[in-house]
Design an enzyme around this catalytic site. Structure first.
Site, mmCIF file in Angstrom:
data_model
loop_
_atom_site.group_PDB
_atom_site.id
_atom_site.type_symbol
_atom_site.label_atom_id
_atom_site.label_comp_id
_atom_site.label_asym_id
_atom_site.label_seq_id
_atom_site.Cartn_x
_atom_site.Cartn_y
_atom_site.Cartn_z
ATOM 1 C CG ASP A 44 -32.474 -27.345 -63.009
ATOM 2 O OD1 ASP A 44 -32.176 -26.595 -62.065
ATOM 3 O OD2 ASP A 44 -31.910 -27.288 -64.129
ATOM 4 C CD GLU A 186 -27.327 -20.253 -59.151
ATOM 5 O OE1 GLU A 186 -28.296 -20.441 -59.919
ATOM 6 O OE2 GLU A 186 -26.808 -21.157 -58.471
HETATM 7 O O1 KIV Z 1 -33.236 -24.719 -60.044
HETATM 8 C C1 KIV Z 1 -33.336 -23.841 -59.179
HETATM 9 O O2 KIV Z 1 -33.811 -24.073 -58.072
HETATM 10 C C2 KIV Z 1 -32.859 -22.508 -59.514
HETATM 11 C C3 KIV Z 1 -32.676 -21.553 -58.385
HETATM 12 C C4 KIV Z 1 -31.480 -21.918 -57.606
HETATM 13 C C5 KIV Z 1 -32.666 -20.148 -58.847
HETATM 14 O O3 KIV Z 1 -32.616 -22.232 -60.634
#
Ligand code: KIV
Length: 272
Positions: A44, A186
């Site tokens: 997202d 993260e």
């Molecule tokens: O939405 C995304 O791109 C993510 C990554 C940063 C792991 O969740």
């Protein structure tokens, strides 16, 4: 050959690092597949790096579906994870399952990812179990969960203090038990990334979680220098923003100075 949930498990067992990259459209997916990326994530982050929103909260299920379909067209042989956007797994179990099923059936994605922060931990565990029960592989996401920015007070490194460190460690154990087949971690201390990776049997993929996770994930636009967001954990491999705007500038100059089009760019009638 396309990897599958068992391939990632084997990679962890054999200490082979998993490379995950985000992708949002046909060309980004195509380039990533040519480069042999193991797994693509239609995250997202789409909202920020492609749609120009300030955060990820306005991204809709239809946005993810539209972009995941394009990613599948660009990367026919790569395992694809589609992110469940904010609001798509928060209302009821029935709606959550319906949304997860749409992500798989309408796009050709192989798995879904959802965030589970400390505030909604129990709900997340139930949700992972429920989606896994539909035979849909689930990736969990712990540590900094950007969909929670309003409740956690912004983009903050998680797990620096002992109580939160222990909480995230426990959550990692819980998401594995609930049926997640992979875990994204993260913005947490490297020590925690290491401890989680050693204490659960599913592969961990880190973004700002140090070097001991079973794999790494970064955002396509961040590594290529096409985004305004450059946190410490990003390695920038190119400055495409500069390159692209310079090249578009050259095109503008050529048109204005009538250097373009040239003979080779022009159609002529056939001469008898
Ligand atoms: O939405 C995304 O791109 C993510 C990554 C940063 C792991 O969740």
């Amino acid at each position: 050959m396309m990897k599958n949930v068992l391939s990632f498990q084997k990679m962890k067992m054999k200490n082979k690092k998993i490379v995950m990259l985000t992708a949002y459209d046909y060309p980004s997916a195509k380039y990533a597949e040519i480069a042999n990326v193991d797994v693509l994530l239609v995250g997202d982050t789409l909202g920020m790096v492609v749609l120009g929103y300030e955060n990820t909260l306005q991204v809709t299920l239809d946005d993810i579906i539209y972009h995941t379909k394009a990613v599948r067209r660009g990367a026919k042989n790569t395992f694809i994870i589609a992110d469940m956007p904010f609001g798509s797994y928060h209302i009821s179990d029935e709606e959550t399952r319906k949304n997860a099923i749409r992500l798989i059936t309408e796009t050709g994605a192989n798995a879904v990812k959802l965030e589970g922060g400390s505030e909604n931990r129990l709900a997340t565990i139930k949700t992972i179990r429920s989606i896994s029960d539909c035979e849909i592989p689930v990736v969990a996401h712990l540590g900094l969960t950007p969909q929670s920015i309003n409740s956690i007070g912004g983009y903050k490194i998680q797990g620096k203090k002992d109580a939160q460190y222990q909480q995230i460690l426990q959550q990692a154990i819980d998401v594995e038990k609930a049926g997640a087949f992979m875990l994204v971690l993260e913005a947490i201390p490297e020590k925690l990334g290491k401890e989680i990776s050693e204490n659960i049997s599913i592969p961990t993929v880190g973004i700002g979680a140090g070097k001991y996770t079973d794999g790494q994930v970064l955002v396509y636009h961040d590594i290529l220098g096409m985004s305004d967001f450059q946190p410490k954990f990003v390695k920038k491999y190119a400055n495409l923003e500069e390159l692209i705007s310079n090249k578009i500038g050259e095109y503008c100059d050529d048109v204005k100075s009538e250097k373009f089009p040239q003979k080779e760019n022009i159609y002529y009638p056939i001469e008898d």
